[in-house]
Design an enzyme around this catalytic site. Structure first.
Site, mmCIF file in Angstrom:
data_model
loop_
_atom_site.group_PDB
_atom_site.id
_atom_site.type_symbol
_atom_site.label_atom_id
_atom_site.label_comp_id
_atom_site.label_asym_id
_atom_site.label_seq_id
_atom_site.Cartn_x
_atom_site.Cartn_y
_atom_site.Cartn_z
ATOM 1 N N ASN A 187 28.686 65.748 40.103
ATOM 2 C CA ASN A 187 28.552 64.295 40.277
ATOM 3 C C ASN A 187 29.560 63.549 39.410
ATOM 4 O O ASN A 187 29.866 63.959 38.286
ATOM 5 C CB ASN A 187 27.118 63.818 40.012
ATOM 6 N N GLU A 229 30.164 59.713 38.161
ATOM 7 C CA GLU A 229 29.549 58.386 38.094
ATOM 8 C C GLU A 229 30.598 57.305 37.839
ATOM 9 O O GLU A 229 31.768 57.597 37.571
ATOM 10 C CB GLU A 229 28.477 58.388 36.997
ATOM 11 N N CYS A 282 27.676 62.021 44.558
ATOM 12 C CA CYS A 282 26.880 63.204 44.213
ATOM 13 C C CYS A 282 27.731 64.477 44.278
ATOM 14 O O CYS A 282 28.719 64.551 45.022
ATOM 15 C CB CYS A 282 25.725 63.384 45.194
ATOM 16 N N GLU A 329 27.070 67.249 45.722
ATOM 17 C CA GLU A 329 27.078 67.877 47.052
ATOM 18 C C GLU A 329 28.192 67.306 47.931
ATOM 19 O O GLU A 329 28.891 68.032 48.628
ATOM 20 C CB GLU A 329 25.734 67.650 47.756
ATOM 21 N N CYS A 381 20.041 64.537 47.823
ATOM 22 C CA CYS A 381 19.519 63.221 48.220
ATOM 23 C C CYS A 381 19.715 63.024 49.723
ATOM 24 O O CYS A 381 20.439 63.766 50.387
ATOM 25 C CB CYS A 381 20.217 62.111 47.431
ATOM 26 N N CYS A 389 23.328 62.823 51.044
ATOM 27 C CA CYS A 389 24.013 64.123 51.086
ATOM 28 C C CYS A 389 23.469 64.997 52.211
ATOM 29 O O CYS A 389 24.226 65.733 52.856
ATOM 30 C CB CYS A 389 23.882 64.824 49.737
HETATM 31 N N1 THU Z 1 22.944 63.285 42.001
HETATM 32 C C1 THU Z 1 23.650 64.299 42.574
HETATM 33 O O1 THU Z 1 24.771 64.594 42.179
HETATM 34 N N2 THU Z 1 23.072 64.974 43.599
HETATM 35 C C2 THU Z 1 21.814 64.752 44.070
HETATM 36 O O2 THU Z 1 21.391 65.368 45.033
HETATM 37 C C3 THU Z 1 20.963 63.749 43.420
HETATM 38 C C4 THU Z 1 21.639 62.850 42.446
HETATM 39 C C5 THU Z 1 23.540 62.564 40.862
HETATM 40 C C6 THU Z 1 23.954 61.155 41.129
HETATM 41 C C7 THU Z 1 23.910 60.547 39.750
HETATM 42 O O3 THU Z 1 25.121 60.819 39.088
HETATM 43 C C8 THU Z 1 22.810 61.333 39.042
HETATM 44 O O4 THU Z 1 22.597 62.503 39.807
HETATM 45 C C9 THU Z 1 21.506 60.576 38.898
HETATM 46 O O5 THU Z 1 21.096 60.059 40.106
#
Ligand code: THU
Length: 129
Positions: free
Chosen positions: A42, A44, A53, A55, A86, A89
């Site tokens: 991920n 941000e 994310c 994925e 999520c 994704c």
């Molecule tokens: N996140 C992912 O990378 N994948 C997921 O399936 C769920 C959420 C990340 C996004 C963000 O950087 C952090 O997790 C918190 O939501």
């Protein structure tokens, strides 16, 4: 490729996460039907909604390398509980790999396996004209 190897690749990928806001690091490892491996973490942003994310980083990286057929995806996180992808994704996975296996791991290393259909039983698709 062994499931354990895929999970290990996801764990390694999580180390590349840029997550200063949530402090929640996620790693993904995507296996193509031809046996190639693509990873993601991920990333941000101070404008939170711009976050991507792990994925989707893995899927988009694979698509840009010419791959569109995927067999399995492993996802790990720095949290104690397993992380399942999520909704956004899952929809992206459904575009390319409606039959993909999704493997999760918790902090104890316990693995769970799901099908994309388990996680997103009614993915959106454009209605045929
Ligand atoms: N996140 C992912 O990378 N994948 C997921 O399936 C769920 C959420 C990340 C996004 C963000 O950087 C952090 O997790 C918190 O939501």
């Amino acid at each position: 490729m062994l499931t354990e190897h895929l999970v290990a690749a996801a764990r390694e990928a999580a180390e590349m996460a840029y997550a200063p806001y949530s402090r929640y690091k996620v790693g993904a490892a995507l296996l193509t039907t031809g046996g190639r491996l693509f990873t993601g973490a991920n990333i941000e942003n101070a404008s939170y909604g711009m976050t991507i994310c792990a994925e989707r980083v893995a899927v988009f990286s694979a698509v840009m390398a010419g791959e569109r057929q995927f067999e399995a995806l492993a996802v790990t996180s720095s949290g104690r509980k397993e992380v399942t992808p999520c909704g956004a994704c899952l929809q992206v996975l459904a575009e390319f790999a409606p039959g993909i296996r999704v493997i999760t791991s918790d902090a104890q290393g316990e693995l769970n396996e799901y099908t994309l259909k388990d996680l997103l039983p009614r993915a959106f698709s454009l209605p045929a004209e």
